[in-house]
Design a protein around this motif. Structure first.
Motif, mmCIF file in Angstrom:
data_model
loop_
_atom_site.group_PDB
_atom_site.id
_atom_site.type_symbol
_atom_site.label_atom_id
_atom_site.label_comp_id
_atom_site.label_asym_id
_atom_site.label_seq_id
_atom_site.Cartn_x
_atom_site.Cartn_y
_atom_site.Cartn_z
ATOM 1 N N SER A 10 -45.550 13.075 43.402
ATOM 2 C CA SER A 10 -45.826 14.183 42.473
ATOM 3 C C SER A 10 -45.119 13.898 41.152
ATOM 4 N N THR A 11 -45.571 14.579 40.094
ATOM 5 C CA THR A 11 -44.959 14.414 38.771
ATOM 6 C C THR A 11 -44.220 15.686 38.395
ATOM 7 N N ALA A 12 -43.037 15.523 37.787
ATOM 8 C CA ALA A 12 -42.261 16.692 37.335
ATOM 9 C C ALA A 12 -42.810 17.195 36.003
ATOM 10 N N PHE A 13 -42.664 18.492 35.761
ATOM 11 C CA PHE A 13 -43.046 19.077 34.461
ATOM 12 C C PHE A 13 -41.772 19.573 33.776
ATOM 13 N N PRO A 14 -41.792 19.762 32.432
ATOM 14 C CA PRO A 14 -40.526 20.094 31.742
ATOM 15 C C PRO A 14 -39.941 21.429 32.204
ATOM 16 N N ALA A 15 -38.617 21.449 32.287
ATOM 17 C CA ALA A 15 -37.908 22.705 32.587
ATOM 18 C C ALA A 15 -37.831 23.546 31.322
ATOM 19 N N TRP A 16 -37.553 24.848 31.472
ATOM 20 C CA TRP A 16 -37.389 25.700 30.291
ATOM 21 C C TRP A 16 -35.955 26.176 30.185
ATOM 22 N N LYS A 17 -35.578 26.656 28.999
ATOM 23 C CA LYS A 17 -34.210 27.113 28.760
ATOM 24 C C LYS A 17 -33.935 28.366 29.567
ATOM 25 N N ARG A 18 -32.725 28.443 30.113
ATOM 26 C CA ARG A 18 -32.342 29.590 30.929
ATOM 27 C C ARG A 18 -32.182 30.835 30.084
ATOM 28 N N GLN A 19 -32.625 31.946 30.639
ATOM 29 C CA GLN A 19 -32.264 33.255 30.097
ATOM 30 C C GLN A 19 -30.993 33.664 30.825
#
Length: 268
Positions: free
Chosen positions: A70-79
């Motif tokens: 599988s391929t990873a997708f970008p993480a987002w900044k934590r709230q």
């Protein structure tokens, strides 16, 4: 939405994903829980499988699983995590309390137990309870509704971790002082109480106030845990035999679910 925090303390992934470092050095999300991150920093594999990059496959040690990478997708900044509103169910004696989503059931004339079901039916033997809309069949030890039956849920008796003469925490917790000076409960055994009087970390870790996380040997980082207010002594459920991991368990009859900090919560 629930989220899994990544070790940098600033990125996060969806609740059913895993943080993996990408080739650019940033964090990405592998779309499966407890995944294996591949050495190429692009791909990932399901839990308990290993990356075979030459064949582009995920292989299990037993050889019974063979699926594509599988391929990873970008993480987002934590709230910043919102404070958890901690509610309790007060029992009729006015002294005992049960966790939110549980039901107070009388064990004896002086003691209450907690049934890990909402709006539960308390059985007449003072030892068991049944889901809402069912009846206790004590002869067959089942909860019966129209056309079906299930085993009775045993009522855990009050066993707890003593903070002082008046306050206690659930079994498997650690007493930590809150900023008000009152006792709070850290949902970890033999935990480290953080100096901010709000959080706590697992045994062997130190609190990192800048990163809002727990550090081990200056390298391993994991999110810190928010404490819950302590209960009056005598109103506590034993954390029974539903094991989440080596350190955490939930009351009998409930389910382990990840919370927003990546820690375990109990679904009743």
């Amino acid at each position: 939405p629930r989220a899994v925090p990544c070790p940098d303390g600033q990125s996060e992934c969806p609740d059913d994903a895993t943080c993996c470092v990408t080739s650019s050095g940033t964090w990405g999300c592998c779309p499966m829980p407890q995944a294996s991150c591949c050495a190429d920093k692009v791909h990932c594999c399901p839990h308990a499988t290993v990356c075979d990059l030459t064949r582009g496959r995920c292989v299990s040690p037993t050889g019974d699983t063979d699926v594509p990478l599988s391929t990873a997708f970008p993480a987002w900044k934590r709230q910043p995590p919102a404070p958890v509103a901690l509610r309790q169910v007060l029992c009729p004696d006015g002294r005992s309390a049960c966790p939110d989503g549980a039901t107070c059931c009388q064990l004896s004339p002086t003691q209450y137990g907690c049934c890990p079901l909402q709006n539960a039916v308390c059985c007449g033997d003072g030892q068991h309870c049944c889901p809402q809309g069912t009846t206790c069949d004590l002869i067959h030890s089942t909860c019966t509704s129209l056309g079906s039956s299930a085993p009775l849920a045993a009522l855990p008796t009050a066993r707890d971790v003593k903070c002082d003469e008046e306050r206690s925490c659930p079994d498997g917790n650690t007493c930590c002082r809150l900023s008000s000076g009152a006792w709070g409960c850290c949902p970890l055994e033999q935990a480290v109480c953080c100096p901010d009087h709000v959080h706590c970390c697992p045994q062997g870790y130190t609190c990192d106030p800048e990163g809002g996380s727990c550090l081990q040997d200056g390298a391993t980082r994991q999110p810190w845990v928010r404490k819950t207010p302590a209960l009056p002594r005598g109103g506590q459920v034993t954390l029974g035999n539903v094991t989440c991991d080596e350190k955490t368990s939930c009351p009998d009859g409930s389910t382990c679910c990840r919370m927003s900090l990546g820690t375990w919560g109990c679904c009743p």
